[in-house]
Scaffold this motif. Structure first.
Motif, short mmCIF file in Angstrom:
data_model
loop_
_atom_site.label_atom_id
_atom_site.label_comp_id
_atom_site.label_asym_id
_atom_site.label_seq_id
_atom_site.Cartn_x
_atom_site.Cartn_y
_atom_site.Cartn_z
N VAL A 113 12.42 7.66 -12.35
CA VAL A 113 13.18 8.61 -13.16
C VAL A 113 12.68 10.01 -12.85
CG1 VAL A 113 13.97 9.22 -15.47
CG2 VAL A 113 13.29 6.86 -14.98
N ASP A 114 13.61 10.92 -12.52
CA ASP A 114 13.24 12.32 -12.33
C ASP A 114 14.19 13.20 -13.12
OD1 ASP A 114 15.59 12.54 -10.70
OD2 ASP A 114 14.44 11.83 -8.97
N ASP A 115 14.18 14.48 -12.86
CA ASP A 115 14.98 15.42 -13.65
C ASP A 115 16.48 15.22 -13.47
OD1 ASP A 115 12.70 16.57 -14.67
OD2 ASP A 115 12.60 18.16 -13.15
N ALA A 116 16.89 14.53 -12.39
CA ALA A 116 18.32 14.33 -12.14
C ALA A 116 18.84 13.04 -12.76
CB ALA A 116 18.60 14.33 -10.64
N GLY A 117 17.97 12.06 -12.97
CA GLY A 117 18.40 10.78 -13.52
C GLY A 117 17.57 9.63 -12.98
N VAL A 118 18.17 8.48 -12.84
CA VAL A 118 17.49 7.29 -12.32
C VAL A 118 17.73 7.21 -10.82
CG1 VAL A 118 17.35 4.77 -12.39
CG2 VAL A 118 17.75 6.05 -14.50
N ARG A 119 16.63 7.13 -10.06
CA ARG A 119 16.73 7.16 -8.60
C ARG A 119 16.18 5.86 -8.02
NH1 ARG A 119 17.60 11.68 -5.59
NH2 ARG A 119 17.08 12.92 -7.44
N VAL A 120 16.91 5.31 -7.06
CA VAL A 120 16.50 4.09 -6.37
C VAL A 120 16.36 4.41 -4.88
CG1 VAL A 120 17.08 1.71 -5.82
CG2 VAL A 120 17.71 2.64 -8.04
N LYS A 121 15.22 4.03 -4.32
CA LYS A 121 15.01 4.19 -2.89
C LYS A 121 14.61 2.84 -2.30
CE LYS A 121 13.51 9.05 -2.82
NZ LYS A 121 12.43 9.99 -2.40
N ALA A 122 15.10 2.55 -1.11
CA ALA A 122 14.75 1.32 -0.42
C ALA A 122 14.50 1.61 1.05
CB ALA A 122 15.85 0.28 -0.58
N ILE A 123 13.52 0.93 1.60
CA ILE A 123 13.19 1.08 3.02
C ILE A 123 13.21 -0.30 3.66
CG2 ILE A 123 11.45 1.81 4.70
CD1 ILE A 123 10.37 3.73 2.57
N ALA A 124 14.01 -0.45 4.68
CA ALA A 124 14.08 -1.70 5.43
C ALA A 124 13.43 -1.48 6.79
CB ALA A 124 15.53 -2.15 5.60
N ALA A 167 11.46 -1.51 -2.16
CA ALA A 167 12.35 -0.64 -2.93
C ALA A 167 11.63 -0.17 -4.19
CB ALA A 167 13.64 -1.38 -3.31
N GLY A 168 12.06 0.97 -4.69
CA GLY A 168 11.46 1.52 -5.91
C GLY A 168 12.52 2.13 -6.81
N VAL A 169 12.27 2.04 -8.11
CA VAL A 169 13.15 2.64 -9.12
C VAL A 169 12.32 3.62 -9.94
CG1 VAL A 169 14.72 2.22 -11.05
CG2 VAL A 169 14.46 0.49 -9.26
N ASN A 214 0.81 -1.22 0.00
CA ASN A 214 0.00 0.00 0.00
C ASN A 214 0.85 1.27 0.00
OD1 ASN A 214 -2.93 -0.72 0.13
ND2 ASN A 214 -2.23 -1.94 1.86
N LYS A 215 1.96 1.22 0.71
CA LYS A 215 2.81 2.41 0.80
C LYS A 215 3.79 2.49 -0.37
CE LYS A 215 2.71 2.67 5.87
NZ LYS A 215 3.53 2.61 7.10
N GLY A 216 4.43 1.37 -0.69
CA GLY A 216 5.44 1.39 -1.75
C GLY A 216 6.57 2.34 -1.38
N VAL A 217 7.26 2.83 -2.40
CA VAL A 217 8.33 3.80 -2.21
C VAL A 217 8.04 5.01 -3.09
CG1 VAL A 217 10.79 4.26 -2.47
CG2 VAL A 217 10.03 2.05 -1.63
N ASP A 218 8.18 6.17 -2.53
CA ASP A 218 7.85 7.39 -3.25
C ASP A 218 8.98 7.80 -4.19
OD1 ASP A 218 6.71 9.74 -4.12
OD2 ASP A 218 7.25 10.88 -2.33
#
Length: 555
Positions: free
Chosen positions: A282-293, A278-280, A228-232
């Motif tokens: 694309v924004d104005d800076a490039g490819v962004r990966v975020k992960a929450i443990a 984790a989520g992958v 439900n939350k995923g990664v923003d």
């Protein structure tokens, strides 16, 4: 055609046949499928026993965001690679992903089920060892966003040669077995909105069981919240969900005949991590990966502390790689405490302690004890002295509240160097007293000194010591590249990993490694840099973020 590519085609063909066989009326094909491409909808068809799941979007707008980056040469190379992949995968047919599959395929969820323990062992010879291979089960859920396009694709594939189709019924659902080159793929359409594919029939049957009411991945403890939350992340390309991290590792290890059984101590370490998402994007800076443990605060023994980030300012703007953090002494104390549960690690530490005691050096006090502040290691270009052939040197910078112990340790190391016939000399660089370990006719091998009352540095190579001590040039934290690569990463944080791709490619040793690969040079030339950081707001959560900073395409 290679087996992996053949399986890809099998899956596509199986999908089309299932779609064609399960939808009855032309008018119904025109109706919108409604919500079939979202991760939660797909997860409701995945059995609760799944170890992890990955959801990949097929939204063209999200993927099109990538087209704003890269050099023209890099974009041509990527386009050519995709074209060749399409030709190779569908070499035996007139199928095109863009024309035939993309119009109807919604988001794709790939779930990993527990290893299949029911497969019999294969005996290759009477005296050969039994190979008991427990294979992981993969289940693929494809959302159907356009039923009419799916039907057209299915009809087109009916004429393909070399394919065999066989139908079977399971709890009122039609399972299609598609075989090519003796490799079967099983598929079924559920609720007229999702296509289910798997190389094992049992996996498809379990998906049908889930559709009929058995517990799903979406309702599994630990999975529901992260789904439900995923990664923003902006323009999300993929999301990865691991509801039980320790359980996943344990089951995958148990299913591999090559893997050793996890010792209880290792399992206890794994149990610190409850779930990961984790989520992958694309924004104005490039490819962004975020992960929450999500962590178990009762088991998490590491005392996280955010890093001020000031130490980056001690490095020159020419620094092309950097790792920074805070509190090495605390990390060392945690490692020593954990080593009590690992006899081999404890024995190794005791051996190192004993060897250093021979030189009157206390590993815990003299080496790590005073490293209680912010620290950083940076790689700096240099083509002089002992670094001439390598093209770069390194510098370690530490903030400490125990200058007395740090100075005593450096003095011990200087004395030890003298016994190895290394000349110790002192000189003033930019108003700072620097001690050098000199090699005849090559200059300084190693240097150390104090940048201020609480900040000490150790540098490899005389030119690097000069770059750190004599601050004539702007500092790294003021460089445009460092700002572009790390400026958008989360703050506060525990430190950075930073890489300047342009400067890295100018270093002789590193340049020689890629000079013969024109394609690698083309791709790397479209990357501005790489940034990575981590944060832990409390003992129950750890957040990671990485940015692959890309160069915007020239207009």
């Amino acid at each position: 055609m290679p087996e992996s590519k053949s399986k890809f085609l099998i899956a596509a063909v199986g999908a089309a046949v299932v779609v064609a066989g399960s939808i009855a009326a032309y008018t119904y094909f025109k109706a919108p499928s409604g919500g079939s491409s979202d991760a939660l909808g797909s997860a409701k068809l995945v059995p609760s026993t799944a170890l992890m799941a990955t959801y990949i979007t097929t939204d063209s707008q999200a993927w099109a965001k990538l087209q704003q980056f890269g050099t023209p040469e890099a974009q041509k190379l990527v386009a050519k690679g995709l074209e060749n992949f399409n030709k190779q995968v569908f070499s035996d047919s007139n199928v095109s992903y863009e024309k035939d599959i993309k119009p109807w395929a919604g988001g794709v969820m790939i779930a990993v089920l527990p290893p299949n323990q029911g497969k019999p062992a294969q005996l290759k010879a009477p005296n050969a060892p039994i190979n008991i291979q427990q294979e992981s089960n993969i289940l693929i859920i494809v959302g159907i966003k356009d039923k009419l396009s799916a039907l057209n694709f299915a009809n087109k594939l009916k004429s393909q040669k070399g394919l065999k189709f066989q139908e079977s019924d399971y709890k009122g659902q039609k399972i299609i077995e598609t075989t090519e080159n003796s490799k079967p793929t099983y598929s079924v359409v559920l609720n007229n909105s999702h296509l289910v594919l798997a190389p094992e029939k049992q996996a498809v049957e379990k998906a049908i069981d889930t559709f009929k009411g058995e517990s799903s991945f979406a309702s599994k403890e630990g999975a529901s919240s992260i789904l439900n939350k995923g990664v923003d992340v902006k323009n999300s390309l993929a999301q990865i969900y691991v509801p039980d991290y320790a359980g996943m590792v344990q089951q995958l290890a148990a299913g591999s005949p090559q893997a050793k059984q996890l010792p209880p101590q290792a399992l206890a370490q794994l149990k610190q991590i409850k779930s990961v998402v984790a989520g992958v994007g694309v924004d104005d800076a490039g490819v962004r990966v975020k992960a929450i443990a999500n962590l178990d605060p009762q088991l998490n023994k590491f005392q996280y502390q955010s890093s001020p980030g000031n130490i980056v300012g001690q490095f020159p703007t020419g620094t092309f790689a950097l790792i920074s953090g805070n509190g090495i002494s605390r990390g060392w104390e945690t490692l020593v405490e954990e080593s009590k549960n690992y006899p081999e690690m404890k024995q190794g530490l005791e051996q190192v302690r004993g060897q250093l005691k021979f030189f009157n050096i206390d590993l815990d006090k003299d080496i790590f004890g005073w490293m209680n502040g912010e620290f950083a290691f940076g790689a700096i270009p240099s083509n002089q002295g002992v670094l001439a052939n390598v093209g770069f040197g390194g510098a370690l910078v530490f903030d400490t509240s125990d200058r007395k112990t740090a100075e005593a340790t450096l003095t011990k190391l200087d004395t030890l160097a003298k016994t190895q016939q290394i000349e110790i000399a002192n000189r003033n660089i930019g108003g700072k007293d620097v001690t050098e370990w000199q090699i005849p006719r090559q200059g300084a091998l190693l240097s150390h000194g104090w940048l201020d009352q609480d900040t000490v540095f150790v540098a490899l190579g005389g030119p690097v010591a000069e770059a750190i001590s004599d601050r004539k040039n702007p500092s790294l934290d003021n460089s445009d590249t460092f700002k572009a690569v790390t400026g958008s990463l989360q703050k506060p944080n525990g430190g950075y990993f930073y890489l300047d791709m342009d400067k890295t490619q100018t270093v002789p040793l590193l340049k020689s490694l890629i000079s013969s690969d024109a394609n690698a040079i083309t791709i790397l030339s479209s990357i501005r840099g790489l940034g990575f950081t981590a944060n832990s707001p409390d003992k129950s959560i750890s957040e990671l973020e990485m940015l692959l900073a890309l160069k915007p395409i020239a207009k």
